[in-house]
Design a protein around this motif. Structure first.
Motif, PDB file in Angstrom:
ATOM      1  N   GLY A   1       0.898  -1.312  -0.045  1.00 36.88           N
ATOM      2  CA  GLY A   1       0.024  -0.167  -0.044  1.00 36.88           C
ATOM      3  C   GLY A   1       1.098   1.216  -0.015  1.00 36.88           C
ATOM      4  N   LEU A   2       2.015   1.288  -0.140  1.00 35.74           N
ATOM      5  CA  LEU A   2       3.000   2.302  -0.176  1.00 35.74           C
ATOM      6  C   LEU A   2       2.467   3.289  -1.085  1.00 35.74           C
ATOM      7  N   CYS A   3       2.241   3.170  -2.396  1.00 35.34           N
ATOM      8  CA  CYS A   3       1.711   4.018  -3.462  1.00 35.34           C
ATOM      9  C   CYS A   3       0.412   4.452  -3.224  1.00 35.34           C
ATOM     10  N   GLU A   4      -0.544   3.565  -2.257  1.00 36.27           N
ATOM     11  CA  GLU A   4      -2.053   3.941  -2.241  1.00 36.27           C
ATOM     12  C   GLU A   4      -2.264   5.155  -0.844  1.00 36.27           C
ATOM     13  N   ILE A   5      -1.322   5.173  -0.192  1.00 38.57           N
ATOM     14  CA  ILE A   5      -1.736   6.046   1.031  1.00 38.57           C
ATOM     15  C   ILE A   5      -0.837   7.350   0.760  1.00 38.57           C
ATOM     16  N   ALA A   6      -1.559   8.491   1.283  1.00 37.10           N
ATOM     17  CA  ALA A   6      -0.907   9.651   1.338  1.00 37.10           C
ATOM     18  C   ALA A   6       0.243   9.639   2.208  1.00 37.10           C
ATOM     19  N   PRO A   7       1.632  10.286   1.862  1.00 36.22           N
ATOM     20  CA  PRO A   7       2.873  10.286   2.674  1.00 36.22           C
ATOM     21  C   PRO A   7       2.512  10.548   3.981  1.00 36.22           C
ATOM     22  N   SER A   8       1.710  11.625   4.367  1.00 33.09           N
ATOM     23  CA  SER A   8       1.383  12.252   5.614  1.00 33.09           C
ATOM     24  C   SER A   8       0.643  11.246   6.304  1.00 33.09           C
ATOM     25  N   ALA A   9      -0.020  10.246   5.780  1.00 35.05           N
ATOM     26  CA  ALA A   9      -0.809   9.330   6.561  1.00 35.05           C
ATOM     27  C   ALA A   9      -0.254   7.782   6.779  1.00 35.05           C
ATOM     28  N   LEU A  10       0.950   7.780   6.159  1.00 34.69           N
ATOM     29  CA  LEU A  10       1.654   6.419   6.108  1.00 34.69           C
ATOM     30  C   LEU A  10       2.180   5.956   7.644  1.00 34.69           C
ATOM     31  N   PRO A  11       1.790   5.067   8.091  1.00 37.06           N
ATOM     32  CA  PRO A  11       2.208   4.478   9.621  1.00 37.06           C
ATOM     33  C   PRO A  11       3.674   4.567   9.915  1.00 37.06           C
ATOM     34  N   THR A  12       4.193   4.997  10.857  1.00 35.60           N
ATOM     35  CA  THR A  12       5.424   4.479  11.307  1.00 35.60           C
ATOM     36  C   THR A  12       5.627   3.815  12.903  1.00 35.60           C
ATOM     37  N   GLU A  13       6.578   3.561  12.998  1.00 34.22           N
ATOM     38  CA  GLU A  13       6.781   2.797  14.396  1.00 34.22           C
ATOM     39  C   GLU A  13       8.369   3.020  15.024  1.00 34.22           C
ATOM     40  N   PRO A  14       8.224   4.322  15.622  1.00 34.20           N
ATOM     41  CA  PRO A  14       9.564   4.667  16.025  1.00 34.20           C
ATOM     42  C   PRO A  14       9.974   3.635  17.084  1.00 34.20           C
ATOM     43  N   GLY A  15      11.439   3.690  17.539  1.00 33.03           N
ATOM     44  CA  GLY A  15      11.787   2.976  18.661  1.00 33.03           C
ATOM     45  C   GLY A  15      12.232   1.495  18.167  1.00 33.03           C
ATOM     46  N   GLN A  16      12.337   1.128  16.941  1.00 33.92           N
ATOM     47  CA  GLN A  16      12.457  -0.338  16.688  1.00 33.92           C
ATOM     48  C   GLN A  16      14.153  -0.199  16.886  1.00 33.92           C
ATOM     49  N   ASP A  17      14.839  -1.679  16.867  1.00 33.63           N
ATOM     50  CA  ASP A  17      16.084  -1.648  16.626  1.00 33.63           C
ATOM     51  C   ASP A  17      16.719  -1.482  15.620  1.00 33.63           C
ATOM     52  N   GLY A  18      17.825  -0.523  15.245  1.00 38.15           N
ATOM     53  CA  GLY A  18      18.196  -0.178  14.092  1.00 38.15           C
ATOM     54  C   GLY A  18      17.145   0.717  13.392  1.00 38.15           C
ATOM     55  N   LEU A  19      17.538   1.171  12.116  1.00 33.12           N
ATOM     56  CA  LEU A  19      16.699   2.160  11.150  1.00 33.12           C
ATOM     57  C   LEU A  19      16.399   0.980  10.077  1.00 33.12           C
ATOM     58  N   SER A  20      14.887   1.402   9.830  1.00 28.44           N
ATOM     59  CA  SER A  20      14.457   0.728   8.833  1.00 28.44           C
ATOM     60  C   SER A  20      14.061   1.819   7.804  1.00 28.44           C
ATOM     61  N   LEU A  21      13.900   1.388   6.351  1.00 24.06           N
ATOM     62  CA  LEU A  21      13.491   2.173   5.336  1.00 24.06           C
ATOM     63  C   LEU A  21      12.626   1.270   4.393  1.00 24.06           C
ATOM     64  N   PHE A  22      11.312   1.626   3.989  1.00 19.44           N
ATOM     65  CA  PHE A  22      10.886   0.810   2.967  1.00 19.44           C
ATOM     66  C   PHE A  22      10.775   1.912   1.802  1.00 19.44           C
ATOM     67  N   GLY A  23      11.143   1.535   0.562  1.00 21.87           N
ATOM     68  CA  GLY A  23      10.972   2.300  -0.605  1.00 21.87           C
ATOM     69  C   GLY A  23      10.158   1.697  -1.588  1.00 21.87           C
ATOM     70  N   ALA A  24       9.466   2.602  -2.360  1.00 23.10           N
ATOM     71  CA  ALA A  24       8.540   2.102  -3.343  1.00 23.10           C
ATOM     72  C   ALA A  24       8.671   3.206  -4.633  1.00 23.10           C
ATOM     73  N   PHE A  25       8.686   2.386  -5.854  1.00 19.48           N
ATOM     74  CA  PHE A  25       8.564   3.224  -6.993  1.00 19.48           C
ATOM     75  C   PHE A  25       7.097   3.094  -7.468  1.00 19.48           C
ATOM     76  N   CYS A  26       6.476   4.143  -7.646  1.00 15.26           N
ATOM     77  CA  CYS A  26       4.983   4.171  -7.876  1.00 15.26           C
ATOM     78  C   CYS A  26       4.559   4.988  -9.474  1.00 15.26           C
ATOM     79  N   ARG A  27       3.553   4.066  -9.869  1.00 15.42           N
ATOM     80  CA  ARG A  27       2.905   4.691 -11.290  1.00 15.42           C
ATOM     81  C   ARG A  27       1.452   4.679 -10.558  1.00 15.42           C
ATOM     82  N   GLY A  28       1.224   6.176 -10.472  1.00 14.16           N
ATOM     83  CA  GLY A  28      -0.057   6.423  -9.631  1.00 14.16           C
ATOM     84  C   GLY A  28      -0.130   5.628  -8.349  1.00 14.16           C
ATOM     85  N   ASP A  29      -1.363   5.000  -8.075  1.00 11.22           N
ATOM     86  CA  ASP A  29      -1.096   4.261  -6.597  1.00 11.22           C
ATOM     87  C   ASP A  29      -0.711   2.792  -6.854  1.00 11.22           C
ATOM     88  N   LYS A  30      -0.064   2.286  -7.979  1.00 10.91           N
ATOM     89  CA  LYS A  30       0.301   1.053  -8.132  1.00 10.91           C
ATOM     90  C   LYS A  30       1.945   1.098  -7.791  1.00 10.91           C
TER      91      LYS A  30
END
Length: 193
Positions: free
Chosen positions: A114-143
């Motif tokens: 759902g990374l391309c379907e959700i507005a960036p400001s509404a994407l959920p985060t979970e601070p305080g995990q061990d290490g740093l995670s990054l989820f990246g997506a290349f989107c065409r529209g909401d796909k």
């Protein structure tokens, strides 16, 4: 169809080999390359022009716009294909249908579909995990065309080279090259074909 599946397998194998050879302590996972993705489409989206990047989450706090610039600076030149200007503030030459999403500190349960379907400001985060995670997506529209997750430990701030390497490796994974459909049947090592 068989050739297309084989091509997709080769691209995934190349990404997994990239992850295994990654310097430092960056680990890559959740690699997905949609069957309709092609390096030609990435070229259409970004060759010689701006490509919008939505940066969500900020593991270090502070100014989000400044953090977004640090992220896009780390993306420059870390992809296969033509020169592309990754930016959070695209100009009029950007193709509006295309963008990259970079979500820091995603919840562990997020699979990235759902990374391309959700507005960036509404994407959920979970601070305080061990290490740093990054989820990246290349989107065409909401796909989602491609997506990949990276993880690293030891990133101390937005200027840390560890963060730059994490962002760079995720960027490389988002834009895999196409492999020739006319490889020799004697080829046994995909990256050498």
């Amino acid at each position: 169809m068989l050739q297309h599946t084989s091509l997709k397998s080769v691209s995934l194998a190349a990404l997994l080999m990239l992850a295994a050879c990654a310097p430092g302590n960056v680990s890559l996972s959740h690699v997905h390359v949609d069957g309709v993705y092609g390096a030609g489409e990435f070229s259409y989206a970004g060759a010689g022009r701006d490509l919008r990047v939505d940066v969500a989450g900020n593991p270090f706090g502070g100014d989000q716009a400044a953090f977004g610039r640090k992220v896009t600076d780390s993306m420059q030149g870390r992809h296969w294909g033509p020169r592309t200007n990754f930016t959070t503030t695209p100009g009029p030459d950007a193709r509006d249908a295309y963008r990259v999403v970079m979500l820091f500190e995603p919840p562990g349960s997020l699979n990235g579909a759902g990374l391309c379907e959700i507005a960036p400001s509404a994407l959920p985060t979970e601070p305080g995990q061990d290490g740093l995670s990054l989820f990246g997506a290349f989107c065409r529209g909401d796909k989602v065309m491609t997506r990949i997750k990276g993880r690293v430990s030891g990133a101390a701030g937005p200027d840390d080279p560890v963060l730059r390497e994490l962002v760079g490796q995720v960027t490389t994974g988002l834009f895999p090259p196409e492999r020739s459909r006319n490889r020799s049947s004697r080829c046994r090592i995909p990256l050498s074909c």
